[in-house]
Design an enzyme around this catalytic site. Structure first.
Site, mmCIF file in Angstrom:
data_model
loop_
_atom_site.group_PDB
_atom_site.id
_atom_site.type_symbol
_atom_site.label_atom_id
_atom_site.label_comp_id
_atom_site.label_asym_id
_atom_site.label_seq_id
_atom_site.Cartn_x
_atom_site.Cartn_y
_atom_site.Cartn_z
ATOM 1 C CG HIS A 130 4.005 0.781 0.451
ATOM 2 N ND1 HIS A 130 5.194 0.964 1.109
ATOM 3 C CD2 HIS A 130 3.818 -0.559 0.353
ATOM 4 C CE1 HIS A 130 5.702 -0.223 1.384
ATOM 5 N NE2 HIS A 130 4.894 -1.161 0.948
ATOM 6 C CG ASP A 165 -1.475 -6.448 -1.005
ATOM 7 O OD1 ASP A 165 -1.110 -7.595 -1.268
ATOM 8 O OD2 ASP A 165 -1.067 -5.806 -0.022
HETATM 9 N N1 CMC Z 1 -7.312 5.082 0.907
HETATM 10 C C1 CMC Z 1 -7.679 6.308 1.309
HETATM 11 N N2 CMC Z 1 -6.910 7.132 2.047
HETATM 12 C C2 CMC Z 1 -5.708 6.668 2.390
HETATM 13 C C3 CMC Z 1 -5.251 5.408 2.012
HETATM 14 C C4 CMC Z 1 -6.099 4.582 1.228
HETATM 15 N N3 CMC Z 1 -5.730 3.381 0.839
HETATM 16 N N4 CMC Z 1 -4.012 5.202 2.501
HETATM 17 C C5 CMC Z 1 -3.700 6.315 3.177
HETATM 18 N N5 CMC Z 1 -4.733 7.208 3.099
HETATM 19 C C6 CMC Z 1 -4.752 8.570 3.657
HETATM 20 C C7 CMC Z 1 -4.969 8.545 5.160
HETATM 21 O O1 CMC Z 1 -6.335 8.614 5.481
HETATM 22 C C8 CMC Z 1 -4.207 9.779 5.579
HETATM 23 O O2 CMC Z 1 -5.010 10.907 5.264
HETATM 24 P P1 CMC Z 1 -4.906 12.257 6.155
HETATM 25 O O3 CMC Z 1 -3.550 12.807 5.874
HETATM 26 O O4 CMC Z 1 -6.024 13.119 5.655
HETATM 27 O O5 CMC Z 1 -5.084 11.829 7.589
HETATM 28 C C9 CMC Z 1 -3.008 9.803 4.637
HETATM 29 O O6 CMC Z 1 -3.457 9.113 3.446
HETATM 30 C C10 CMC Z 1 -1.788 9.094 5.194
HETATM 31 O O7 CMC Z 1 -2.217 7.824 5.650
HETATM 32 P P2 CMC Z 1 -1.465 6.957 6.716
HETATM 33 O O8 CMC Z 1 -2.409 5.935 7.270
HETATM 34 O O9 CMC Z 1 -0.756 7.831 7.689
HETATM 35 O O10 CMC Z 1 -0.364 6.269 5.814
HETATM 36 P P3 CMC Z 1 0.534 5.096 6.262
HETATM 37 O O11 CMC Z 1 1.788 5.269 5.506
HETATM 38 O O12 CMC Z 1 0.605 4.975 7.745
HETATM 39 O O13 CMC Z 1 -0.280 3.815 5.779
HETATM 40 C C11 CMC Z 1 -1.024 2.017 4.542
HETATM 41 C C12 CMC Z 1 0.115 3.006 4.761
HETATM 42 C C13 CMC Z 1 -0.558 0.978 3.533
HETATM 43 C C14 CMC Z 1 -1.343 1.292 5.846
HETATM 44 C C15 CMC Z 1 -2.251 2.793 4.028
HETATM 45 O O14 CMC Z 1 -1.936 3.465 2.836
HETATM 46 C C16 CMC Z 1 -3.442 1.899 3.840
HETATM 47 O O15 CMC Z 1 -4.197 1.656 4.794
HETATM 48 N N6 CMC Z 1 -3.660 1.351 2.594
HETATM 49 C C17 CMC Z 1 -4.712 0.425 2.369
HETATM 50 C C18 CMC Z 1 -4.290 -0.956 2.870
HETATM 51 C C19 CMC Z 1 -3.279 -1.586 1.952
HETATM 52 O O16 CMC Z 1 -3.425 -1.581 0.733
HETATM 53 N N7 CMC Z 1 -2.240 -2.195 2.561
HETATM 54 C C20 CMC Z 1 -1.206 -2.915 1.799
HETATM 55 C C21 CMC Z 1 0.147 -2.297 1.939
HETATM 56 S S1 CMC Z 1 1.306 -2.916 0.704
HETATM 57 C C22 CMC Z 1 1.559 -4.553 1.102
HETATM 58 C C23 CMC Z 1 2.412 -4.735 2.274
HETATM 59 O O17 CMC Z 1 3.625 -4.534 2.177
HETATM 60 O O18 CMC Z 1 1.883 -5.090 3.326
#
Ligand code: CMC
Length: 429
Positions: free
Chosen positions: A306, A363
């Site tokens: 998140h 989710d």
């Molecule tokens: N599975 C595997 N790796 C992950 C995941 C995941 N679900 N989420 C983040 N990472 C890794 C990502 O690859 C990165 O790794 P590295 O540092 O090696 O590059 C690190 O963690 C940070 O990721 P980020 O994309 O910079 O994190 P973010 O804060 O921008 O993204 C997120 C948040 C929710 C988009 C992401 O965690 C994600 O894609 N999760 C899966 C989709 C999901 O469940 N979304 C629902 C969010 S909650 C409901 C809502 O409010 O919308």
């Protein structure tokens, strides 16, 4: 505690006021930065940027805290209902009995769609994505209620808010009925909000659907848990659109579009897709986790991580417990729940997830519970949108009328070509 922070740029220094929120959150007010220095700030994805001051929802992502208008989500989940929560979010206080009844009556009054809107559904192909239909029909509401385009006072806002809250579930249910070739079921004046939605989804003209009250309660809880989440992607979209003076229908329709993406509300569909794919491929949890950690084809553990929570998402704990209760009550054993629990347990022990502070989000289990209630997979994100509607309405109202925000207009650092000369087409290439 200092009231300003000094920023030194070469030989020039400016003092930036420090803004402190009621929960002691701190921000540097850079409102005069460009005028005084020529600099802007650069913060892709806005992770360090407060886009507004807001009194609606408080999140402490490090501690896993979520409060609606100051009240912890756990207390709301235990004692409240979705409609009471909507009232709290939109008007700032829990309603008195009288206020609650007036609001409920308004929802009942406005729950029908203009008959001509019903014909809109005939024009969408039956396989249309329900989020596209929802957004389009919400926007089209402004054509049927032109008197709601200019909201000038509390009364007209209350009418518009009630119209949208009431009609969003009617639109959602109609889109499902139409996509499946089922006859339209009109809202029932005596049914409450969530039961009425299930009635419109699943009753037949010759047979009324009578849901288990525990399932209605579980769905109501899911809506309540999704009701607001401060300045997330869709709420920020709603505020951004509203900041141009656009009406409430257009602004929430834009919110639906923002929510649709798999990194936001679309994640509840993506989680169930992922669980089904793992099972269909006969893959072990270990193998799948290896693919995630190898970042193979960008595979992520959907429903984990998140942008704000770097600890448990408090909503996911409540949903998981409800999910287990619902399945136990229905004497159902869903292999997807078992698989989800196994993935969660593995991830919480795994260095990759621990280091990155990735925990289950709202989710991760919501799709499993929606399946148990009988909500079709294609409608999962629509359920999120129905739940989020009071939050969007509250955010829109706060932006327009409380903080009277200026039109949102971020800047950029341009990285394209510097000035060059236009080349006629016969001289190119
Ligand atoms: N599975 C595997 N790796 C992950 C995941 C995941 N679900 N989420 C983040 N990472 C890794 C990502 O690859 C990165 O790794 P590295 O540092 O090696 O590059 C690190 O963690 C940070 O990721 P980020 O994309 O910079 O994190 P973010 O804060 O921008 O993204 C997120 C948040 C929710 C988009 C992401 O965690 C994600 O894609 N999760 C899966 C989709 C999901 O469940 N979304 C629902 C969010 S909650 C409901 C809502 O409010 O919308």
């Amino acid at each position: 505690m200092p009231e300003t922070a000094r920023l030194q740029l070469g030989d020039k220094a400016i003092d930036l006021p420090i803004v402190v929120g009621t929960e002691n959150e701190r921000a540097l007010d850079i409102g005069a930065l460009r005028a005084q220095t020529g600099y802007i700030t650069l913060d892709e994805g806005y992770r360090n940027t407060g886009s507004c001051q807001s009194a609606i929802t408080f999140i402490d992502g490090e501690e896993g805290i979520l409060r609606y208008r100051g009240i912890p989500i756990e207390q709301m989940a235990e004692h409240s209902s979705f409609i009471e929560t909507a009232y709290l979010l939109i008007w700032g206080e829990l309603p008195t009995e009288n206020q609650f009844n007036t609001f409920s009556d308004l929802l009942t009054k406005h729950q029908n769609l203009h008959e001509d809107i019903r014909h809109h559904f005939d024009l969408f192909p039956s396989n249309s994505p329900p989020m596209a239909v929802l957004s389009a029909v919400l926007n089209a509401l402004s054509c049927f209620h032109p008197e709601m385009l200019e909201i000038e006072d509390d009364n007209s806002f209350q009418e518009a808010a009630a119209r949208i809250m009431a009609k969003v579930r009617t639109i959602a249910a109609y889109s499902y009925r139409h996509a499946n070739g089922f006859p339209t079921i009109y809202p029932h004046p005596d049914k409450k909000y969530t039961a009425n939605f299930l009635h419109m989804m699943f009753s037949q003209p010759y047979k009324e659907y009578e849901p288990d009250p525990e399932l209605v309660k579980a769905l109501d809880l899911i809506l309540l848990l999704h009701a607001d989440h401060e300045q997330n992607c869709s709420a920020s979209t709603v505020r951004m659109v509203g900041s141009s003076g656009a009406n409430l229908f257009a602004s929430v329709a834009a919110g639906v579009c923002a929510l649709w993406g798999p990194l936001h509300g679309g994640a509840n569909v993506a989680v169930v897709d992922m669980l089904e794919e793992i099972r269909a491929a006969g893959m072990s949890v270990k193998e799948f986790m290896q693919q995630v950690k190898n970042k193979k084809n960008g595979i992520r553990l959907m429903g984990f991580g998140h942008p704000v929570y770097k600890n448990f998402d408090p909503r996911s704990r409540i949903i998981k417990k409800t999910c287990e209760n619902v399945l136990a009550r229905l004497h159902l054993k869903d292999p997807l729940l078992e698989l989800a629990e196994e993935l969660e347990a593995t991830a919480l022990q795994d260095e990759y997830f621990v280091q990155r502070k990735l925990y289950p989000n709202v989710d991760f289990y919501s799709g499993v519970i929606l399946r148990a209630i009988g909500i079709p997979h294609s409608m999962f994100t629509v359920m999120f949108a129905i739940g989020r509607m009071p939050g969007w309405i509250a955010q829109w109202q706060e932006g327009r009328f409380v903080s009277k925000s200026r039109i949102h207009r971020p800047r950029q650092i341009y990285t394209g070509p510097t000035q060059r000369v236009y080349t006629p087409i016969d001289k190119r290439g």
